[in-house]
Design a protein around this motif. Sequence first.
Motif, PDB file in Angstrom:
ATOM      1  N   TYR A  48      -6.724 -23.094  21.323  1.00  0.00           N
ATOM      2  CA  TYR A  48      -5.569 -22.257  20.952  1.00  0.00           C
ATOM      3  C   TYR A  48      -5.436 -23.541  19.718  1.00  0.00           C
ATOM      4  CZ  TYR A  48      -1.046 -19.947  19.413  1.00  0.00           C
ATOM      5  OH  TYR A  48      -0.243 -20.347  18.763  1.00  0.00           O
ATOM      6  N   LEU A  49      -4.965 -24.277  20.551  1.00  0.00           N
ATOM      7  CA  LEU A  49      -4.115 -26.106  20.265  1.00  0.00           C
ATOM      8  C   LEU A  49      -5.141 -26.652  19.396  1.00  0.00           C
ATOM      9  CD1 LEU A  49      -3.013 -27.452  23.429  1.00  0.00           C
ATOM     10  CD2 LEU A  49      -1.576 -26.438  21.563  1.00  0.00           C
ATOM     11  N   MET A  50      -6.190 -26.007  19.134  1.00  0.00           N
ATOM     12  CA  MET A  50      -7.200 -27.136  18.300  1.00  0.00           C
ATOM     13  C   MET A  50      -7.331 -26.382  17.046  1.00  0.00           C
ATOM     14  SD  MET A  50     -10.021 -29.331  20.037  1.00  0.00           S
ATOM     15  CE  MET A  50     -10.113 -30.632  21.089  1.00  0.00           C
ATOM     16  N   TYR A  51      -7.198 -25.423  16.964  1.00  0.00           N
ATOM     17  CA  TYR A  51      -8.044 -24.414  15.916  1.00  0.00           C
ATOM     18  C   TYR A  51      -7.006 -23.681  15.384  1.00  0.00           C
ATOM     19  CZ  TYR A  51     -12.594 -26.811  17.389  1.00  0.00           C
ATOM     20  OH  TYR A  51     -12.880 -27.261  17.761  1.00  0.00           O
ATOM     21  N   VAL A  52      -6.383 -22.721  15.946  1.00  0.00           N
ATOM     22  CA  VAL A  52      -4.910 -21.919  15.531  1.00  0.00           C
ATOM     23  C   VAL A  52      -3.340 -22.764  15.107  1.00  0.00           C
ATOM     24  CG1 VAL A  52      -3.545 -20.346  16.338  1.00  0.00           C
ATOM     25  CG2 VAL A  52      -6.066 -19.949  17.143  1.00  0.00           C
ATOM     26  N   LYS A  53      -3.349 -23.472  16.561  1.00  0.00           N
ATOM     27  CA  LYS A  53      -1.839 -24.181  16.153  1.00  0.00           C
ATOM     28  C   LYS A  53      -2.378 -25.601  15.472  1.00  0.00           C
ATOM     29  CE  LYS A  53       1.558 -23.502  17.486  1.00  0.00           C
ATOM     30  NZ  LYS A  53       3.193 -23.304  16.476  1.00  0.00           N
ATOM     31  N   LYS A  54      -3.296 -26.516  15.759  1.00  0.00           N
ATOM     32  CA  LYS A  54      -4.099 -27.243  15.160  1.00  0.00           C
ATOM     33  C   LYS A  54      -3.105 -28.962  15.053  1.00  0.00           C
ATOM     34  CE  LYS A  54      -6.206 -25.136  10.971  1.00  0.00           C
ATOM     35  NZ  LYS A  54      -7.332 -24.661  12.069  1.00  0.00           N
ATOM     36  N   SER A  55      -2.587 -28.646  16.706  1.00  0.00           N
ATOM     37  CA  SER A  55      -1.575 -29.722  17.097  1.00  0.00           C
ATOM     38  C   SER A  55      -2.392 -30.670  17.764  1.00  0.00           C
ATOM     39  CB  SER A  55      -0.758 -29.147  17.716  1.00  0.00           C
ATOM     40  OG  SER A  55      -1.531 -28.452  19.391  1.00  0.00           O
ATOM     41  N   ILE A  56      -3.463 -30.297  18.158  1.00  0.00           N
ATOM     42  CA  ILE A  56      -4.654 -31.310  18.288  1.00  0.00           C
ATOM     43  C   ILE A  56      -5.712 -31.592  17.535  1.00  0.00           C
ATOM     44  CG2 ILE A  56      -6.258 -32.121  20.502  1.00  0.00           C
ATOM     45  CD1 ILE A  56      -4.232 -30.634  22.224  1.00  0.00           C
ATOM     46  N   SER A  57      -5.900 -32.339  16.700  1.00  0.00           N
ATOM     47  CA  SER A  57      -7.203 -32.195  15.428  1.00  0.00           C
ATOM     48  C   SER A  57      -8.300 -32.195  16.271  1.00  0.00           C
ATOM     49  CB  SER A  57      -7.502 -33.725  15.608  1.00  0.00           C
ATOM     50  OG  SER A  57      -7.993 -34.132  14.029  1.00  0.00           O
ATOM     51  N   ALA A  58      -9.127 -31.215  15.709  1.00  0.00           N
ATOM     52  CA  ALA A  58     -10.350 -30.874  16.210  1.00  0.00           C
ATOM     53  C   ALA A  58     -11.910 -32.202  16.119  1.00  0.00           C
ATOM     54  CB  ALA A  58     -11.424 -29.627  15.761  1.00  0.00           C
ATOM     55  N   ASP A  59     -10.978 -32.749  15.621  1.00  0.00           N
ATOM     56  CA  ASP A  59     -12.794 -34.142  15.194  1.00  0.00           C
ATOM     57  C   ASP A  59     -12.125 -35.035  15.852  1.00  0.00           C
ATOM     58  OD1 ASP A  59     -13.345 -32.681  13.171  1.00  0.00           O
ATOM     59  OD2 ASP A  59     -12.045 -33.296  11.296  1.00  0.00           O
ATOM     60  N   ALA A  60     -11.556 -35.067  16.888  1.00  0.00           N
ATOM     61  CA  ALA A  60     -10.356 -36.461  17.869  1.00  0.00           C
ATOM     62  C   ALA A  60     -12.071 -37.530  18.446  1.00  0.00           C
ATOM     63  CB  ALA A  60      -9.523 -35.878  18.716  1.00  0.00           C
ATOM     64  N   ILE A  61     -12.725 -35.995  18.905  1.00  0.00           N
ATOM     65  CA  ILE A  61     -13.754 -36.533  19.306  1.00  0.00           C
ATOM     66  C   ILE A  61     -14.894 -37.072  18.478  1.00  0.00           C
ATOM     67  CG2 ILE A  61     -16.253 -36.197  21.086  1.00  0.00           C
ATOM     68  CD1 ILE A  61     -14.318 -34.235  23.183  1.00  0.00           C
ATOM     69  N   PRO A  62     -15.470 -36.245  17.466  1.00  0.00           N
ATOM     70  CA  PRO A  62     -16.479 -36.640  16.724  1.00  0.00           C
ATOM     71  C   PRO A  62     -15.872 -37.593  15.884  1.00  0.00           C
ATOM     72  CG  PRO A  62     -15.739 -34.228  16.538  1.00  0.00           C
ATOM     73  CD  PRO A  62     -15.021 -34.878  17.566  1.00  0.00           C
ATOM     74  N   ASN A  63     -14.346 -38.347  15.484  1.00  0.00           N
ATOM     75  CA  ASN A  63     -14.287 -39.253  14.456  1.00  0.00           C
ATOM     76  C   ASN A  63     -14.134 -40.792  15.815  1.00  0.00           C
ATOM     77  OD1 ASN A  63     -13.840 -37.964  12.624  1.00  0.00           O
ATOM     78  ND2 ASN A  63     -11.500 -37.980  12.737  1.00  0.00           N
ATOM     79  N   GLY A  64     -13.121 -39.924  17.661  1.00  0.00           N
ATOM     80  CA  GLY A  64     -13.683 -41.726  18.108  1.00  0.00           C
ATOM     81  C   GLY A  64     -14.709 -41.815  19.002  1.00  0.00           C
ATOM     82  N   ALA A  65     -15.144 -40.965  18.925  1.00  0.00           N
ATOM     83  CA  ALA A  65     -16.332 -41.358  19.697  1.00  0.00           C
ATOM     84  C   ALA A  65     -17.969 -40.311  18.923  1.00  0.00           C
ATOM     85  CB  ALA A  65     -16.521 -41.172  21.823  1.00  0.00           C
ATOM     86  N   PRO A  66     -17.544 -41.077  18.100  1.00  0.00           N
ATOM     87  CA  PRO A  66     -19.410 -39.597  16.925  1.00  0.00           C
ATOM     88  C   PRO A  66     -20.730 -39.973  17.907  1.00  0.00           C
ATOM     89  CG  PRO A  66     -19.002 -42.006  15.975  1.00  0.00           C
ATOM     90  CD  PRO A  66     -17.251 -42.198  17.277  1.00  0.00           C
ATOM     91  N   TRP A  67     -20.525 -41.304  19.265  1.00  0.00           N
ATOM     92  CA  TRP A  67     -22.298 -41.169  19.207  1.00  0.00           C
ATOM     93  C   TRP A  67     -22.131 -39.814  20.209  1.00  0.00           C
ATOM     94  CZ3 TRP A  67     -22.140 -41.360  24.905  1.00  0.00           C
ATOM     95  CH2 TRP A  67     -20.444 -42.301  25.547  1.00  0.00           C
ATOM     96  N   LEU A  68     -21.135 -39.406  20.833  1.00  0.00           N
ATOM     97  CA  LEU A  68     -20.626 -38.857  22.406  1.00  0.00           C
ATOM     98  C   LEU A  68     -20.993 -37.443  21.429  1.00  0.00           C
ATOM     99  CD1 LEU A  68     -20.371 -37.696  25.088  1.00  0.00           C
ATOM    100  CD2 LEU A  68     -17.088 -37.789  24.608  1.00  0.00           C
ATOM    101  N   HIS A  69     -20.222 -37.038  20.460  1.00  0.00           N
ATOM    102  CA  HIS A  69     -20.527 -36.151  19.745  1.00  0.00           C
ATOM    103  C   HIS A  69     -21.436 -35.931  19.116  1.00  0.00           C
ATOM    104  CE1 HIS A  69     -20.238 -33.634  16.394  1.00  0.00           C
ATOM    105  NE2 HIS A  69     -19.499 -32.037  16.407  1.00  0.00           N
ATOM    106  N   GLN A  70     -22.035 -36.597  18.750  1.00  0.00           N
ATOM    107  CA  GLN A  70     -23.660 -36.401  18.652  1.00  0.00           C
ATOM    108  C   GLN A  70     -24.801 -35.982  19.157  1.00  0.00           C
ATOM    109  OE1 GLN A  70     -25.447 -39.365  15.943  1.00  0.00           O
ATOM    110  NE2 GLN A  70     -27.491 -38.254  15.242  1.00  0.00           N
ATOM    111  N   LEU A  71     -25.051 -36.294  20.687  1.00  0.00           N
ATOM    112  CA  LEU A  71     -25.356 -36.423  21.830  1.00  0.00           C
ATOM    113  C   LEU A  71     -25.457 -35.101  22.534  1.00  0.00           C
ATOM    114  CD1 LEU A  71     -27.086 -37.809  23.986  1.00  0.00           C
ATOM    115  CD2 LEU A  71     -24.951 -38.284  25.097  1.00  0.00           C
ATOM    116  N   VAL A  72     -24.346 -34.573  22.581  1.00  0.00           N
ATOM    117  CA  VAL A  72     -23.734 -33.554  22.596  1.00  0.00           C
ATOM    118  C   VAL A  72     -24.579 -32.240  21.499  1.00  0.00           C
ATOM    119  CG1 VAL A  72     -22.359 -31.339  23.231  1.00  0.00           C
ATOM    120  CG2 VAL A  72     -21.743 -33.419  24.210  1.00  0.00           C
ATOM    121  N   GLU A  73     -24.022 -32.485  20.080  1.00  0.00           N
ATOM    122  CA  GLU A  73     -24.616 -30.996  18.963  1.00  0.00           C
ATOM    123  C   GLU A  73     -26.046 -31.847  19.127  1.00  0.00           C
ATOM    124  OE1 GLU A  73     -23.344 -30.809  14.162  1.00  0.00           O
ATOM    125  OE2 GLU A  73     -23.653 -32.764  15.066  1.00  0.00           O
TER     126      GLU A  73
END
Length: 627
Positions: free
Chosen positions: A517-542
């Motif tokens: 809810y905080l990421m995708y409705v309120k947007k108080s937490i960036s949904a791109d925090a992990i893709p931008n902060g740890a792109p290798w981790l996001h790509q590994l899971v994706e």
Amino acid sequence: MESYAQIAWLVPLFPLLAFLVLLAAGRQWKEGGAYVGIIATLASFIVSVLIFVERLGSGTEDYTWNGLEWLKLGEYSLAMGFEINNLNALMLIIVSLVSLLVNVYSKGYMHGDDRISVFYGYVALFTFAMLGVVMSENILQLYIFWELVGLGSFLLIGFWYFKPEAKAAAKKAFIITRIGDVGLLIAILLLYWNMPGHALDFSSIHNAFAEGRISEGTATWIALLIFVGAVGKSGQFPLHTWLPDAMEGPTPISALIHAATMVAAGVYLVARTFDIFTASPAALETVAYVGGFTAIFAATIGVAQKDIKRVLAYSTVSQLGYMMLALGVSATISAGMFHLFTHAFFKALLFLGAGSVIHAVHTQNIFEMGGLSSKMKITTWTFAIGALALSGVPPFSGFWSKDVILSEAYYSGHYGLFAVGLIAAFFTAFYMSRLFFLVFTGKPRGTQHQHAHESPAVMTVPLIVLAVLAVGAGFLMTPFNGWFGEWLTGKAAEEHNAALVMTLSTVVGLLGIGLGYLMYVKKSISADAIPNGAPWLHQLVERKYYIDELYGLIIVKPVKALGNVLTLFDHYVVDGIVRLSASAVSGLGRIGSRLQNGQVQTYGLVTLLGIVVLMLVFAGRRFLNVW
């Protein structure tokens, strides 16, 4: 008639007849084929209900009919038949009900498809095969229907054969599940060699292992090989890769495969042969840890997927891991089968809900959706119920069944698996809230939303029925109601203080939903925090931990290379010898044809040469003898 179990053979017969009728009719029936499939599964469901209700009575004995002598070798005889007990009576209800709802739903979803009657024929065959698995009286008969289930899945996953992705997915599912099936076949052979009298019926197997007639070492091998078969069908690590790709088939088939039939077959197989597993603590531990790893492994992949059906597919892999975990840590099958029971309804609901969305917006990318709640109210509310049930939020059914599994893990002393189950529950709640908020809330992000509208009643009525079951089915087995487990196994459930587990599972589920809810409705937490902060981790899971790429590197490419070498060997050596032989014979024939040309001069010359050769041979032999 003394018992409805005596007519249980009608349950698989109706879809088999539907398949034969639709096969004979071909494509010309068009939409009429849908009614054949619906009526057949309705008849199966009615008989299944009669059997199930009868089984609810106290003291109902198991019914077995094995009057068909299928194979006789000397003194050995193998009979075929069917058996009805509480376990497979429950499975008959699950399979026939979900199949019926999928058949009804498909009437709307597949409307206009030129091959709709073929589709219904394949569904009927698939349903017949799964019902045959459920009712089989012996494990060899189960294996025959088990392979028919594989055939049905191949036909349905690749139904849209003109799509390269569908063809590839069908072949992948067929090949990977065959790997598991080899394990099951070897287990059957070991059972034949080690069982007293070579008996393969489930009653004899139960007696032999319950009485300790088979050594623990042999039981371990048999159980592990049976589990290999279950790993293939139920998409457990490392044979899970076919299951997400199976999304290339029509969405109703995804619901049927993922909820009540093919993937449930593996869990049912372990439950059906549970006596073998209880004879081997090592095998049970293997089941538990493979299931626990699969649960969290697939749950982490689900958080990064963009395709609505693939998110649900990885949730299926994860939930099947929960079921295996439950079977591995429990003394009975009740926890695992209870989760299979509830999961069948809310997962069928979610896939059919996804089909309703895809039918409306013509895309499967959740980032191209949004704002559908205002245009698709029934789909929105029913999908929300399914998502909450899957996320383990009380009082929905998934909460109660997941709570039973976590309680079994905690009170059996498997604290590591208990922690894994909680973490996987958090990821599940997060990716389901992510999916729901991106699809149904916010503003439309796609280009097709202006045409989006609610699906027809033939598609929404099954959603409503499944939503009711997703809410109510969980109350069959709660900390306050142990009826289900006792009815299923004949043993009273152990009393546990479930308050701690219930509290923890509720908290992690709500935390996952809250983060979404905080990421995708309120947007108080960036949904791109992990893709931008740890792109290798996001790509590994994706990229699903690059398992497909790894298999391609260590298995597919070497096998292809070996195939190329064998092709060259076949072309230049095997075919070369054949071509050389043919050329030699042909050359001799040409020489003979030139010699036998009807000219007297040629015959005279050949005769003279022959005489000269003979003289030389005899002269040479005499010379050698003298020397």
